[in-house]
Design an enzyme around this catalytic site. Structure first.
Site, PDB file in Angstrom:
ATOM      1  N   ARG A 107       1.168  -1.236  -0.205  1.00  0.00           N
ATOM      2  CA  ARG A 107       0.006  -0.010  -0.149  1.00  0.00           C
ATOM      3  C   ARG A 107       1.204   1.275   0.156  1.00  0.00           C
ATOM      4  O   ARG A 107       1.578   1.048   0.791  1.00  0.00           O
ATOM      5  CB  ARG A 107      -0.244   0.233   1.422  1.00  0.00           C
ATOM      6  CG  ARG A 107      -1.830   1.052   1.215  1.00  0.00           C
ATOM      7  CD  ARG A 107      -2.753   1.249   2.687  1.00  0.00           C
ATOM      8  NE  ARG A 107      -3.126  -0.305   2.684  1.00  0.00           N
ATOM      9  CZ  ARG A 107      -3.859  -0.865   3.969  1.00  0.00           C
ATOM     10  NH1 ARG A 107      -3.762  -0.146   5.013  1.00  0.00           N
ATOM     11  NH2 ARG A 107      -4.232  -1.891   4.009  1.00  0.00           N
ATOM     12  N   HIS A 151       1.557  -2.488   5.467  1.00  0.00           N
ATOM     13  CA  HIS A 151       1.418  -2.707   4.022  1.00  0.00           C
ATOM     14  C   HIS A 151       2.303  -1.912   3.366  1.00  0.00           C
ATOM     15  O   HIS A 151       2.749  -2.710   2.092  1.00  0.00           O
ATOM     16  CB  HIS A 151       0.064  -1.914   3.902  1.00  0.00           C
ATOM     17  CG  HIS A 151      -1.035  -3.182   4.434  1.00  0.00           C
ATOM     18  ND1 HIS A 151      -1.329  -4.412   3.131  1.00  0.00           N
ATOM     19  CD2 HIS A 151      -1.724  -3.318   5.130  1.00  0.00           C
ATOM     20  CE1 HIS A 151      -2.318  -4.691   3.546  1.00  0.00           C
ATOM     21  NE2 HIS A 151      -2.610  -4.260   5.173  1.00  0.00           N
ATOM     22  N   ASP A 158      -3.490  -8.103   2.608  1.00  0.00           N
ATOM     23  CA  ASP A 158      -5.208  -9.134   3.165  1.00  0.00           C
ATOM     24  C   ASP A 158      -5.918  -9.348   2.393  1.00  0.00           C
ATOM     25  O   ASP A 158      -5.725  -9.292   0.985  1.00  0.00           O
ATOM     26  CB  ASP A 158      -6.063  -7.459   3.305  1.00  0.00           C
ATOM     27  CG  ASP A 158      -5.281  -6.141   4.866  1.00  0.00           C
ATOM     28  OD1 ASP A 158      -4.899  -6.616   5.209  1.00  0.00           O
ATOM     29  OD2 ASP A 158      -5.388  -4.632   3.942  1.00  0.00           O
ATOM     30  N   GLU A 220      -7.726  -8.186  12.948  1.00  0.00           N
ATOM     31  CA  GLU A 220      -8.463  -8.207  11.945  1.00  0.00           C
ATOM     32  C   GLU A 220      -8.104  -9.597  10.982  1.00  0.00           C
ATOM     33  O   GLU A 220      -6.863  -9.968  10.614  1.00  0.00           O
ATOM     34  CB  GLU A 220      -7.140  -7.167  10.511  1.00  0.00           C
ATOM     35  CG  GLU A 220      -7.613  -5.779  11.152  1.00  0.00           C
ATOM     36  CD  GLU A 220      -7.484  -4.576  10.407  1.00  0.00           C
ATOM     37  OE1 GLU A 220      -7.250  -3.868   9.908  1.00  0.00           O
ATOM     38  OE2 GLU A 220      -6.430  -5.318   9.945  1.00  0.00           O
ATOM     39  N   HIS A 223      -5.620 -10.277   7.769  1.00  0.00           N
ATOM     40  CA  HIS A 223      -4.505  -9.457   7.802  1.00  0.00           C
ATOM     41  C   HIS A 223      -3.157  -9.883   8.299  1.00  0.00           C
ATOM     42  O   HIS A 223      -2.988 -10.517   9.372  1.00  0.00           O
ATOM     43  CB  HIS A 223      -4.792  -7.726   9.467  1.00  0.00           C
ATOM     44  CG  HIS A 223      -3.643  -6.927   8.720  1.00  0.00           C
ATOM     45  ND1 HIS A 223      -3.597  -5.857   7.756  1.00  0.00           N
ATOM     46  CD2 HIS A 223      -2.132  -7.386   8.531  1.00  0.00           C
ATOM     47  CE1 HIS A 223      -2.234  -4.936   8.872  1.00  0.00           C
ATOM     48  NE2 HIS A 223      -1.220  -6.342   9.182  1.00  0.00           N
TER      49      HIS A 223
END
Length: 241
Positions: A107, A151, A158, A220, A223
């Site tokens: 990301r 990320h 994810d 999460e 993740h």
């Protein structure tokens, strides 16, 4: 999204994006790389051509409700060691007529800045029903949305798991209890709110990922981060394209 409660000033991110040296307080280095190749990022499809992708931030089906800065194409990039490990997970699952569905990988730092700006805009509540139905948006900045994401270090992904038929066709995501990027305790991997079947599915995913060195983030279920990370003190801001 990786939770980091040490948040608040937006100027912190701005300073981070121009940093070129590590800080004594542990602030990560921003890589000077301008392309994926310079950063050592590889497209997962080059190693696992059949892996399924639904890259949420390249479109509007996400908690921001629009394509996110830095995502110019719906692709999954990871540093090579993480990409190789994820490809091994996919190969292992294929023998069980299962597979992965990837939502996000590397990301860009500019995407994280977009998230922070969105979280600060309390007038934009369009995605509340789907992504944070039980939370005030003011609670997201600091508890769910961080100014620096793991990320951006290139070794976090994810994803979810799919079950396919005997011909490895008609694959369907397993019921994990929530959608991707659901802000709430039901998304916690060990949430007591999840059903036994949902817990079992989360365990299938966790076991498959852990066999290849990935560690789950407890808040999460989707993740996972390769451990140890290839560049734990470096973040990247090259676009996904």
């Amino acid at each position: 999204m990786h939770v980091n409660s040490a948040l608040r000033p937006l100027c912190f991110l701005a300073a981070l994006l121009v940093a070129v040296h590590a800080k004594a307080d542990g602030t990560p280095v921003l890589s000077p790389a301008k392309t994926a190749g310079q950063a050592g990022l590889v497209d997962i499809r080059t190693l696992a051509p059949g892996i399924a992708e639904d890259i949420k931030y390249a479109g509007s089906d996400n908690f921001v409700g629009t394509p996110v800065d830095g995502y110019l194409a719906p692709k999954c990039f990871l540093l090579k060691p993480a990409a190789e490990a994820l490809a091994r997970v996919e190969r292992d699952l294929h023998t069980q007529h299962r597979g992965l569905l990837v939502f996000d990988c590397y990301r860009p730092a500019r995407a994280v800045a977009h998230f922070v700006r969105w979280a600060g805009d309390l007038s934009d509540q369009r995605t509340k029903p789907a992504h944070y139905p039980d939370l005030d948006k003011r609670a997201l900045l600091g508890d769910y949305i961080a100014p620096v994401s793991g990320h951006s270090r290139g070794a976090t992904t994810d994803l979810t798991m799919m079950q396919c038929d005997a011909n490895d066709a008609h694959c369907e995501p397993l019921d994990m209890g929530t959608s991707f990027d659901y802000f709430g305790t039901l998304a916690n991997t060990e949430s007591p709110e999840a059903t036994p079947a949902q817990h079992a599915n989360r365990e299938l995913l966790r076991a498959a990922m852990e066999r290849q060195g990935f560690r789950n983030y407890a808040m999460e279920w989707w993740h996972y981060t390769l451990t140890p990370e290839p560049t734990p003190d470096t973040i990247y801001d090259v676009p996904v394209q």
